[in-house]
Write an enzyme that holds these catalytic residues in place. Structure first.
Site, PDB file in Angstrom:
ATOM      1  N   TYR A   1      -0.261   8.186   8.396  1.00  0.00           N
ATOM      2  CA  TYR A   1       0.487   6.930   8.578  1.00  0.00           C
ATOM      3  C   TYR A   1       1.700   7.151   9.478  1.00  0.00           C
ATOM      4  O   TYR A   1       1.867   6.472  10.504  1.00  0.00           O
ATOM      5  CB  TYR A   1       0.938   6.362   7.220  1.00  0.00           C
ATOM      6  CG  TYR A   1       2.014   5.303   7.338  1.00  0.00           C
ATOM      7  CD1 TYR A   1       1.763   4.095   7.981  1.00  0.00           C
ATOM      8  CD2 TYR A   1       3.304   5.517   6.825  1.00  0.00           C
ATOM      9  CE1 TYR A   1       2.760   3.125   8.113  1.00  0.00           C
ATOM     10  CE2 TYR A   1       4.298   4.557   6.949  1.00  0.00           C
ATOM     11  CZ  TYR A   1       4.023   3.359   7.594  1.00  0.00           C
ATOM     12  OH  TYR A   1       5.011   2.410   7.724  1.00  0.00           O
TER      13      TYR A   1
ATOM     14  N   THR B   1       9.307   2.661  10.990  1.00  0.00           N
ATOM     15  CA  THR B   1       9.670   3.251   9.698  1.00  0.00           C
ATOM     16  C   THR B   1      10.489   4.526   9.857  1.00  0.00           C
ATOM     17  O   THR B   1      10.374   5.216  10.881  1.00  0.00           O
ATOM     18  CB  THR B   1       8.368   3.570   8.919  1.00  0.00           C
ATOM     19  OG1 THR B   1       8.666   4.425   7.825  1.00  0.00           O
ATOM     20  CG2 THR B   1       7.350   4.301   9.790  1.00  0.00           C
ATOM     21  N   ASP B   2      11.241   4.861   8.830  1.00  0.00           N
ATOM     22  CA  ASP B   2      11.985   6.133   8.835  1.00  0.00           C
ATOM     23  C   ASP B   2      11.059   7.336   8.643  1.00  0.00           C
ATOM     24  O   ASP B   2      11.465   8.475   8.853  1.00  0.00           O
ATOM     25  CB  ASP B   2      13.080   6.129   7.750  1.00  0.00           C
ATOM     26  CG  ASP B   2      12.550   5.982   6.325  1.00  0.00           C
ATOM     27  OD1 ASP B   2      11.326   5.759   6.134  1.00  0.00           O
ATOM     28  OD2 ASP B   2      13.359   6.077   5.381  1.00  0.00           O
ATOM     29  N   GLU B   3       9.794   7.062   8.238  1.00  0.00           N
ATOM     30  CA  GLU B   3       8.892   8.178   7.931  1.00  0.00           C
ATOM     31  C   GLU B   3       8.533   8.988   9.178  1.00  0.00           C
ATOM     32  O   GLU B   3       8.052  10.109   9.075  1.00  0.00           O
ATOM     33  CB  GLU B   3       7.637   7.667   7.208  1.00  0.00           C
ATOM     34  CG  GLU B   3       8.016   6.907   5.950  1.00  0.00           C
ATOM     35  CD  GLU B   3       6.869   6.627   5.000  1.00  0.00           C
ATOM     36  OE1 GLU B   3       5.867   7.345   5.035  1.00  0.00           O
ATOM     37  OE2 GLU B   3       7.006   5.674   4.213  1.00  0.00           O
TER      38      GLU B   3
ATOM     39  N   LYS C   1       2.545   5.746  13.297  1.00  0.00           N
ATOM     40  CA  LYS C   1       3.725   4.928  13.613  1.00  0.00           C
ATOM     41  C   LYS C   1       4.580   5.628  14.672  1.00  0.00           C
ATOM     42  O   LYS C   1       5.136   4.989  15.570  1.00  0.00           O
ATOM     43  CB  LYS C   1       4.568   4.659  12.350  1.00  0.00           C
ATOM     44  CG  LYS C   1       3.939   3.721  11.339  1.00  0.00           C
ATOM     45  CD  LYS C   1       3.722   2.306  11.849  1.00  0.00           C
ATOM     46  CE  LYS C   1       5.017   1.536  12.008  1.00  0.00           C
ATOM     47  NZ  LYS C   1       4.754   0.092  12.322  1.00  0.00           N
TER      48      LYS C   1
HETATM   49  P1  NAD Z   1       1.610  -4.751   4.878  1.00  0.00           P
HETATM   50  O1  NAD Z   1       0.547  -3.718   4.788  1.00  0.00           O
HETATM   51  O2  NAD Z   1       2.045  -5.482   3.655  1.00  0.00           O
HETATM   52  O3  NAD Z   1       1.177  -5.881   5.942  1.00  0.00           O
HETATM   53  C1  NAD Z   1       0.582  -5.584   7.157  1.00  0.00           C
HETATM   54  C2  NAD Z   1       0.023  -6.877   7.747  1.00  0.00           C
HETATM   55  O4  NAD Z   1      -0.564  -6.572   9.025  1.00  0.00           O
HETATM   56  C3  NAD Z   1      -1.091  -7.501   6.904  1.00  0.00           C
HETATM   57  O5  NAD Z   1      -0.875  -8.895   6.806  1.00  0.00           O
HETATM   58  C4  NAD Z   1      -2.357  -7.206   7.680  1.00  0.00           C
HETATM   59  O6  NAD Z   1      -3.374  -8.181   7.506  1.00  0.00           O
HETATM   60  C5  NAD Z   1      -1.838  -7.191   9.111  1.00  0.00           C
HETATM   61  N1  NAD Z   1      -2.669  -6.384  10.009  1.00  0.00           N
HETATM   62  C6  NAD Z   1      -3.152  -5.126   9.799  1.00  0.00           C
HETATM   63  N2  NAD Z   1      -3.896  -4.731  10.848  1.00  0.00           N
HETATM   64  C7  NAD Z   1      -3.868  -5.746  11.750  1.00  0.00           C
HETATM   65  C8  NAD Z   1      -4.428  -5.933  13.056  1.00  0.00           C
HETATM   66  N3  NAD Z   1      -5.173  -4.973  13.618  1.00  0.00           N
HETATM   67  N4  NAD Z   1      -4.178  -7.090  13.702  1.00  0.00           N
HETATM   68  C9  NAD Z   1      -3.430  -8.060  13.125  1.00  0.00           C
HETATM   69  N5  NAD Z   1      -2.891  -7.953  11.896  1.00  0.00           N
HETATM   70  C10 NAD Z   1      -3.099  -6.803  11.212  1.00  0.00           C
HETATM   71  O7  NAD Z   1       2.843  -4.031   5.587  1.00  0.00           O
HETATM   72  P2  NAD Z   1       4.407  -4.244   5.377  1.00  0.00           P
HETATM   73  O8  NAD Z   1       4.855  -3.419   4.248  1.00  0.00           O
HETATM   74  O9  NAD Z   1       4.700  -5.697   5.416  1.00  0.00           O
HETATM   75  O10 NAD Z   1       4.962  -3.551   6.715  1.00  0.00           O
HETATM   76  C11 NAD Z   1       5.113  -4.299   7.915  1.00  0.00           C
HETATM   77  C12 NAD Z   1       5.624  -3.372   9.009  1.00  0.00           C
HETATM   78  O11 NAD Z   1       6.865  -2.783   8.621  1.00  0.00           O
HETATM   79  C13 NAD Z   1       4.671  -2.206   9.311  1.00  0.00           C
HETATM   80  O12 NAD Z   1       4.650  -1.999  10.703  1.00  0.00           O
HETATM   81  C14 NAD Z   1       5.308  -1.016   8.591  1.00  0.00           C
HETATM   82  O13 NAD Z   1       5.013   0.200   9.258  1.00  0.00           O
HETATM   83  C15 NAD Z   1       6.785  -1.364   8.720  1.00  0.00           C
HETATM   84  N6  NAD Z   1       7.656  -0.825   7.645  1.00  0.00           N
HETATM   85  C16 NAD Z   1       7.319  -1.021   6.326  1.00  0.00           C
HETATM   86  C17 NAD Z   1       8.175  -0.546   5.331  1.00  0.00           C
HETATM   87  C18 NAD Z   1       7.862  -0.762   3.867  1.00  0.00           C
HETATM   88  O14 NAD Z   1       8.575  -0.225   3.009  1.00  0.00           O
HETATM   89  N7  NAD Z   1       6.864  -1.568   3.504  1.00  0.00           N
HETATM   90  C19 NAD Z   1       9.344   0.139   5.680  1.00  0.00           C
HETATM   91  C20 NAD Z   1       9.642   0.313   7.044  1.00  0.00           C
HETATM   92  C21 NAD Z   1       8.794  -0.181   8.013  1.00  0.00           C
HETATM   93  P1  TYD Z   2       5.115   4.282  -1.558  1.00  0.00           P
HETATM   94  O1  TYD Z   2       5.547   2.997  -2.169  1.00  0.00           O
HETATM   95  O2  TYD Z   2       3.649   4.539  -1.375  1.00  0.00           O
HETATM   96  O3  TYD Z   2       5.917   4.424  -0.178  1.00  0.00           O
HETATM   97  P2  TYD Z   2       6.033   5.699   0.830  1.00  0.00           P
HETATM   98  O4  TYD Z   2       5.014   6.706   0.487  1.00  0.00           O
HETATM   99  O5  TYD Z   2       5.759   5.024   2.148  1.00  0.00           O
HETATM  100  O6  TYD Z   2       7.440   6.195   0.684  1.00  0.00           O
HETATM  101  O7  TYD Z   2       5.696   5.467  -2.430  1.00  0.00           O
HETATM  102  C1  TYD Z   2       7.094   5.606  -2.665  1.00  0.00           C
HETATM  103  C2  TYD Z   2       7.303   6.883  -3.415  1.00  0.00           C
HETATM  104  O8  TYD Z   2       6.715   6.762  -4.720  1.00  0.00           O
HETATM  105  C3  TYD Z   2       6.612   8.078  -2.762  1.00  0.00           C
HETATM  106  O9  TYD Z   2       7.442   9.235  -2.934  1.00  0.00           O
HETATM  107  C4  TYD Z   2       5.328   8.241  -3.547  1.00  0.00           C
HETATM  108  C5  TYD Z   2       5.711   7.759  -4.935  1.00  0.00           C
HETATM  109  N1  TYD Z   2       4.634   7.127  -5.716  1.00  0.00           N
HETATM  110  C6  TYD Z   2       4.364   7.559  -7.021  1.00  0.00           C
HETATM  111  O10 TYD Z   2       5.009   8.482  -7.541  1.00  0.00           O
HETATM  112  N2  TYD Z   2       3.362   6.937  -7.707  1.00  0.00           N
HETATM  113  C7  TYD Z   2       2.612   5.942  -7.175  1.00  0.00           C
HETATM  114  O11 TYD Z   2       1.679   5.428  -7.847  1.00  0.00           O
HETATM  115  C8  TYD Z   2       2.905   5.492  -5.836  1.00  0.00           C
HETATM  116  C9  TYD Z   2       2.108   4.384  -5.216  1.00  0.00           C
HETATM  117  C10 TYD Z   2       3.934   6.115  -5.155  1.00  0.00           C
END
Ligand code: NAD
Ligand code: TYD
Length: 354
Positions: free
Chosen positions: A158, A132-134, A162
């Site tokens: 988080y 992630t970019d975070e 990461k």
């Molecule tokens: P998500 O929370 O929707 O899904 C995570 C999945 O991992 C779930 O299916 C969960 O059951 C599985 N999981 C959790 N712990 C586990 C373990 N110990 N063993 C096996 N499986 C396990 O997450 P997402 O949004 O699909 O993100 C996927 C990846 O992409 C993550 O690594 C996250 O850091 C990265 N990412 C997410 C975003 C975003 O905006 N959602 C952006 C950039 C990077």
């Molecule tokens: P989120 O989807 O939790 O992603 P991240 O924190 O990983 O960027 O949140 C996106 C942005 O939206 C973040 O600045 C927090 C804000 N946010 C709200 O304002 N209200 C909400 O209920 C949630 C879940 C997020």
């Protein structure tokens, strides 16, 4: 074949569905099915003989070693993680366990497997780490977007977990030569995203007539990318990325949260109008998230220059598709909200099969 971890979550499920639609290559999905993992996301793949589901933890060394020995994947695409910042503030432990220890154990299993491969198969093996970019922390308004050389400065449990996993992945390349690739992507949105994240939460709350909770002043900025574009970037990194390198992935879409929520409201007012008034009336400013990062922005120049990747969706096209998907899938929304799918999982998935 390829091994995907966390394939029952939001991005992993989109990745597997896209993969099966594009390639003939089989996929194994190793997923622990935490609250965020939902087999219903992959209902369309369930009958596909190229798809195998294994319920299990990435930290289970024996299970992972057995899977690698049995199935001989040419690549591991590592999505599995605890992924929600707010949950990490309330309970960081699971993030340390899965994101750091789990990734470490997975790397160990991958290293042992890769060390035993020969010739071309060993040379072509890849471990793709989805991050992630975070990890870069928060940008001031006038700072340039994150490129791959930006310092790591994670601010939440988080992002810290990461960041730790990124460092481990990097070290396994430098120390052992494991052919790893890391992508650091901005905020994703699209189908199958669990309604705890901003965009799906706003959609499902609005549909239920509930308040739309905007943290603080709502001027925090994220750089939004449609999930299908993230999946295409990962495929491209797998195909052409240079082992040991990292690639930033983003949509060139810096948007303040409040504008995201207003856009969702405009679409819902058009597609599913309330009986009276606008969805915007549901917007409620609530207490800010502790340690809330103000701005993320990705410079995705490198992946474009070196690998020829660019997002296909604009924010306008992607958000319309996304709102429409949630409108078209009320049963999915109902099930994840009521936990009905948990009962279904318990009934259908004995542990460690496949
Ligand atoms: P998500 O929370 O929707 O899904 C995570 C999945 O991992 C779930 O299916 C969960 O059951 C599985 N999981 C959790 N712990 C586990 C373990 N110990 N063993 C096996 N499986 C396990 O997450 P997402 O949004 O699909 O993100 C996927 C990846 O992409 C993550 O690594 C996250 O850091 C990265 N990412 C997410 C975003 C975003 O905006 N959602 C952006 C950039 C990077
Ligand atoms: P989120 O989807 O939790 O992603 P991240 O924190 O990983 O960027 O949140 C996106 C942005 O939206 C973040 O600045 C927090 C804000 N946010 C709200 O304002 N209200 C909400 O209920 C949630 C879940 C997020």
């Amino acid at each position: 074949m390829i091994l995907v971890t966390g394939g029952s979550g939001f991005i992993g499920a989109n990745f597997i569905l896209d993969w099966l639609a594009r390639a003939d290559e089989a996929v194994i999905n190793l997923d622990a099915l935490t609250y965020a993992g939902n087999p219903e996301n992959l209902a369309a793949a369930a009958a596909d003989e190229r798809y195998t589901f294994v319920q299990g933890d990435i930290g289970d060394a024996e299970l992972v070693a057995g899977l690698l020995a049995r199935h001989h994947p040419r690549a591991i695409i590592h999505f599995a993680a605890e992924s929600h910042v707010d949950r990490s503030i309330h309970g960081p432990e699971a993030f340390i366990q899965t994101n750091i220890l789990g990734t470490f154990r997975l790397l160990e299993a991958a290293r042992a497997y890769w060390s035993g491969l020969d010739g071309r198969v060993r040379q072509q093996f890849r471990f793709v780490h989805v991050s992630t970019d975070e990890v870069y922390g928060s940008l001031a308004e006038d700072e340039p977007a994150f490129d791959e050389t930006h310092r790591y400065e994670p601010n939440s449990p988080y992002s810290a977990s990461k960041a730790a996993s990124d460092h481990l992945v990097r070290a396994y390349h430098h120390t052992y030569g494991l052919p790893v690739l890391t992508s650091n992507c901005s905020n994703n949105y699209g189908p199958y995203q669990f309604p705890e994240k901003l965009i799906p939460l706003m959609i499902v709350n609005a549909l239920a007539g509930k308040p739309l909770p905007v943290y603080g002043d709502g001027r925090q900025i994220r750089d939004w990318l449609y999930v299908g574009d993230h999946c295409s970037a990962i495929r491209r990194v797998l195909e052409a990325g240079v082992p040991g390198e990292t690639y930033n992935v983003g949509g060139w879409n810096e948007i303040p949260n409040i504008d995201i929520v207003r856009t969702v409201c405009v679409l819902l007012d058009e597609l599913r109008p309330l009986a009276r008034g606008s969805c915007r009336e549901l917007i409620t400013h609530v207490a800010d998230r502790p340690g809330h990062d103000r701005r993320y922005a990705i410079d995705a120049g490198r992946i474009e220059r070196e690998l020829g990747w660019r997002p296909a969706e604009t924010f306008e096209s992607g958000i319309r598709k996304t709102v429409q998907w949630y409108l078209d899938n009320p049963a999915w929304v109902r099930n994840v909200q009521t936990g009905a799918y948990r009962a279904w999982i318990d009934a259908h998935y004995p542990r460690h099969v496949g």
